[in-house]
Design a protein around this motif. Structure first.
Motif, PDB file in Angstrom:
ATOM      1  N   PRO A  25       0.800  -1.232   0.000  1.00 28.68           N
ATOM      2  CA  PRO A  25       0.000   0.000   0.000  1.00 28.68           C
ATOM      3  C   PRO A  25       0.830   1.278   0.000  1.00 28.68           C
ATOM      4  N   ARG A  26       1.853   1.371   0.832  1.00 25.68           N
ATOM      5  CA  ARG A  26       2.668   2.582   0.863  1.00 25.68           C
ATOM      6  C   ARG A  26       3.422   2.742  -0.457  1.00 25.68           C
ATOM      7  N   TRP A  27       3.950   1.634  -0.986  1.00 28.76           N
ATOM      8  CA  TRP A  27       4.670   1.687  -2.263  1.00 28.76           C
ATOM      9  C   TRP A  27       3.740   2.176  -3.372  1.00 28.76           C
ATOM     10  N   ILE A  28       2.510   1.654  -3.410  1.00 28.28           N
ATOM     11  CA  ILE A  28       1.545   2.037  -4.434  1.00 28.28           C
ATOM     12  C   ILE A  28       1.181   3.516  -4.316  1.00 28.28           C
ATOM     13  N   ALA A  29       0.970   3.976  -3.085  1.00 27.38           N
ATOM     14  CA  ALA A  29       0.641   5.386  -2.879  1.00 27.38           C
ATOM     15  C   ALA A  29       1.795   6.290  -3.312  1.00 27.38           C
ATOM     16  N   ASP A  30       3.010   5.919  -2.934  1.00 28.02           N
ATOM     17  CA  ASP A  30       4.177   6.723  -3.324  1.00 28.02           C
ATOM     18  C   ASP A  30       4.379   6.712  -4.833  1.00 28.02           C
ATOM     19  N   PHE A  31       3.921   5.648  -5.484  1.00 29.09           N
ATOM     20  CA  PHE A  31       4.039   5.521  -6.939  1.00 29.09           C
ATOM     21  C   PHE A  31       3.034   6.420  -7.660  1.00 29.09           C
ATOM     22  N   GLY A  32       2.020   6.870  -6.930  1.00 26.61           N
ATOM     23  CA  GLY A  32       1.036   7.776  -7.507  1.00 26.61           C
ATOM     24  C   GLY A  32      -0.296   7.144  -7.834  1.00 26.61           C
ATOM     25  N   LEU A  33      -0.552   5.951  -7.272  1.00 25.88           N
ATOM     26  CA  LEU A  33      -1.788   5.222  -7.556  1.00 25.88           C
ATOM     27  C   LEU A  33      -2.732   5.255  -6.364  1.00 25.88           C
ATOM     28  N   ASP A  34      -3.944   4.683  -6.545  1.00 22.55           N
ATOM     29  CA  ASP A  34      -5.026   4.886  -5.581  1.00 22.55           C
ATOM     30  C   ASP A  34      -5.561   3.616  -4.936  1.00 22.55           C
ATOM     31  N   CYS A  35      -5.318   2.456  -5.544  1.00 21.83           N
ATOM     32  CA  CYS A  35      -5.988   1.248  -5.077  1.00 21.83           C
ATOM     33  C   CYS A  35      -5.122   0.018  -5.364  1.00 21.83           C
ATOM     34  N   TYR A  36      -5.529  -1.102  -4.784  1.00 20.70           N
ATOM     35  CA  TYR A  36      -4.732  -2.329  -4.834  1.00 20.70           C
ATOM     36  C   TYR A  36      -5.687  -3.513  -4.741  1.00 20.70           C
ATOM     37  N   GLU A  37      -5.586  -4.435  -5.700  1.00 22.87           N
ATOM     38  CA  GLU A  37      -6.421  -5.628  -5.637  1.00 22.87           C
ATOM     39  C   GLU A  37      -5.581  -6.811  -5.163  1.00 22.87           C
ATOM     40  N   TYR A  38      -5.891  -7.292  -3.978  1.00 19.91           N
ATOM     41  CA  TYR A  38      -5.164  -8.424  -3.409  1.00 19.91           C
ATOM     42  C   TYR A  38      -5.606  -9.705  -4.109  1.00 19.91           C
ATOM     43  N   GLN A  39      -4.641 -10.531  -4.481  1.00 23.49           N
ATOM     44  CA  GLN A  39      -4.918 -11.698  -5.307  1.00 23.49           C
ATOM     45  C   GLN A  39      -5.019 -12.983  -4.484  1.00 23.49           C
ATOM     46  N   CYS A  40      -6.181 -13.632  -4.569  1.00 21.44           N
ATOM     47  CA  CYS A  40      -6.376 -14.955  -3.963  1.00 21.44           C
ATOM     48  C   CYS A  40      -6.770 -15.959  -5.049  1.00 21.44           C
ATOM     49  N   GLY A  41      -6.207 -15.791  -6.241  1.00 20.60           N
ATOM     50  CA  GLY A  41      -6.601 -16.609  -7.373  1.00 20.60           C
ATOM     51  C   GLY A  41      -6.370 -18.094  -7.172  1.00 20.60           C
ATOM     52  N   GLN A  42      -5.324 -18.454  -6.443  1.00 16.62           N
ATOM     53  CA  GLN A  42      -5.008 -19.865  -6.213  1.00 16.62           C
ATOM     54  C   GLN A  42      -5.581 -20.392  -4.905  1.00 16.62           C
ATOM     55  N   GLY A  43      -6.370 -19.574  -4.245  1.00 13.39           N
ATOM     56  CA  GLY A  43      -6.964 -19.967  -2.969  1.00 13.39           C
ATOM     57  C   GLY A  43      -6.759 -18.881  -1.927  1.00 13.39           C
ATOM     58  N   VAL A  44      -7.638 -18.854  -0.939  1.00 14.34           N
ATOM     59  CA  VAL A  44      -7.559 -17.836   0.117  1.00 14.34           C
ATOM     60  C   VAL A  44      -6.625 -18.359   1.202  1.00 14.34           C
ATOM     61  N   ARG A  45      -5.402 -17.859   1.170  1.00 12.54           N
ATOM     62  CA  ARG A  45      -4.370 -18.380   2.075  1.00 12.54           C
ATOM     63  C   ARG A  45      -3.878 -17.342   3.077  1.00 12.54           C
ATOM     64  N   ILE A  46      -4.368 -16.135   2.991  1.00 11.45           N
ATOM     65  CA  ILE A  46      -3.913 -15.082   3.890  1.00 11.45           C
ATOM     66  C   ILE A  46      -4.494 -15.299   5.275  1.00 11.45           C
ATOM     67  N   ARG A  47      -3.659 -15.155   6.291  1.00 10.72           N
ATOM     68  CA  ARG A  47      -4.118 -15.308   7.670  1.00 10.72           C
ATOM     69  C   ARG A  47      -4.806 -14.029   8.134  1.00 10.72           C
ATOM     70  N   LYS A  48      -5.673 -14.171   9.133  1.00  7.66           N
ATOM     71  CA  LYS A  48      -6.407 -13.017   9.635  1.00  7.66           C
ATOM     72  C   LYS A  48      -5.456 -11.941  10.140  1.00  7.66           C
ATOM     73  N   GLU A  49      -4.424 -12.347  10.865  1.00  6.57           N
ATOM     74  CA  GLU A  49      -3.475 -11.375  11.406  1.00  6.57           C
ATOM     75  C   GLU A  49      -2.824 -10.562  10.285  1.00  6.57           C
TER      76      GLU A  49
END
Length: 284
Positions: A25-49
């Motif tokens: 997110p910080r990298w994207i904002a510094d790059f001059g962009l507004d949003c970010y789509e997190y990819q779970c294409g191969q399955g939802v593997r991100i932990r809640k934390e």
């Protein structure tokens, strides 16, 4: 207010210097962009934390989040076992989106599986109706689902099919992938007249207020005459790949619409998203 632009997942230039999506997110904002789509294409593997931390980082950077659900979801599969699996996949995606504060989850519509397009769409509508009930029961009905237009000829998900799906519930917002529509039309859906027609159709079916904030994927696409979409390309790739961005940007600016554009270029999605944003802003 204006349209928003950002990458699908992490581009090559980001991954060369960062190991964690928490830095995105910080990298994207510094790059001059507004949003970010997190990819779970191969399955939802991100932990809640981790999802909670990503959400904190996005809020601190002023980056709007969305999430792409697993690619293997097939809302048009009529089997009860498949319906239960699809519901589980989307439920997991929406839970992860909720943890990170992502308001939209993109879902694939499915495959024809030897049926007519009407039969497949009717099955997908039944699947979507059941899915919305599952999300409501889980307390996740506030997450906006975005059925995506698809690029392969054997897939459900041309523009009219996705718009019809979205008429089932006011919370559904189309994910109009202009690269996919270009590929499945074998290059016909490109240019000012085509983009105007597609946006007019969205406004006709959903109403101008709802249509004006549609979700979108955009990239150049290579296709084959028999199958449609073959692979995603970048703006710098030689070969005359489409669709063209400038006429679509002009049409969005002319209408004063406020969609979210997620760039899916192959490895240069942040760089190409910035090109898209600059072209659009020059037309305002």
């Amino acid at each position: 207010m204006s349209a928003k632009f950002g990458p699908a997942g992490n581009c090559d230039s980001f991954s060369k210097v960062h190991k964690s999506s928490l830095d995105a997110p910080r990298w994207i904002a510094d790059f001059g962009l507004d949003c970010y789509e997190y990819q779970c294409g191969q399955g939802v593997r991100i932990r809640k934390e981790t999802a909670l931390k990503l959400g904190e980082a996005a809020r601190a950077a002023g980056i709007e989040l969305s999430l792409h659900a697993p690619y293997f979801i097939n809302l048009a599969n009529p089997s009860q076992e498949s319906i239960q699996k699809n519901n589980g996949y989307v439920l997991a995606a929406c839970a992860a989106a909720d943890w990170m504060g992502a308001g939209r989850v993109v879902v694939h519509t499915g495959a024809l599986m030897g049926r007519t397009r009407r039969e497949a769409l009717d099955a997908a509508k039944r699947g979507m109706t059941a899915l919305l009930a599952v999300l409501d029961a889980a307390g996740l009905g506030h997450i906006t689902l975005c059925p995506e237009t698809m690029g392969k000829l054997g897939q459900l998900g041309d523009l009219d099919e996705v718009l019809e799906l979205c008429t089932l519930d006011g919370r559904l917002v189309p994910c109009i992938d202009f690269g996919h529509l270009y590929a499945r039309s074998l290059g016909a859906d490109d240019g000012e007249a085509a983009f105007s027609r597609m946006l007019d159709r969205a406004a006709e079916v959903l109403g101008p207020d709802r249509a004006s904030t549609f979700h979108s994927h955009f990239s150049h696409i290579e296709f084959t005459p028999k199958g449609g979409e073959k692979c995603h390309r970048t703006f710098d790739d030689d070969g005359g790949y489409g669709p063209a961005w400038a006429p679509l940007a002009a049409e969005i600016a002319r209408r004063g619409w406020l969609p979210t554009f997620i760039c899916e270029s192959a490895g240069t999605q942040a760089e190409d998203a910035l090109t898209m944003k600059r072209t659009y802003e020059a037309l305002l």
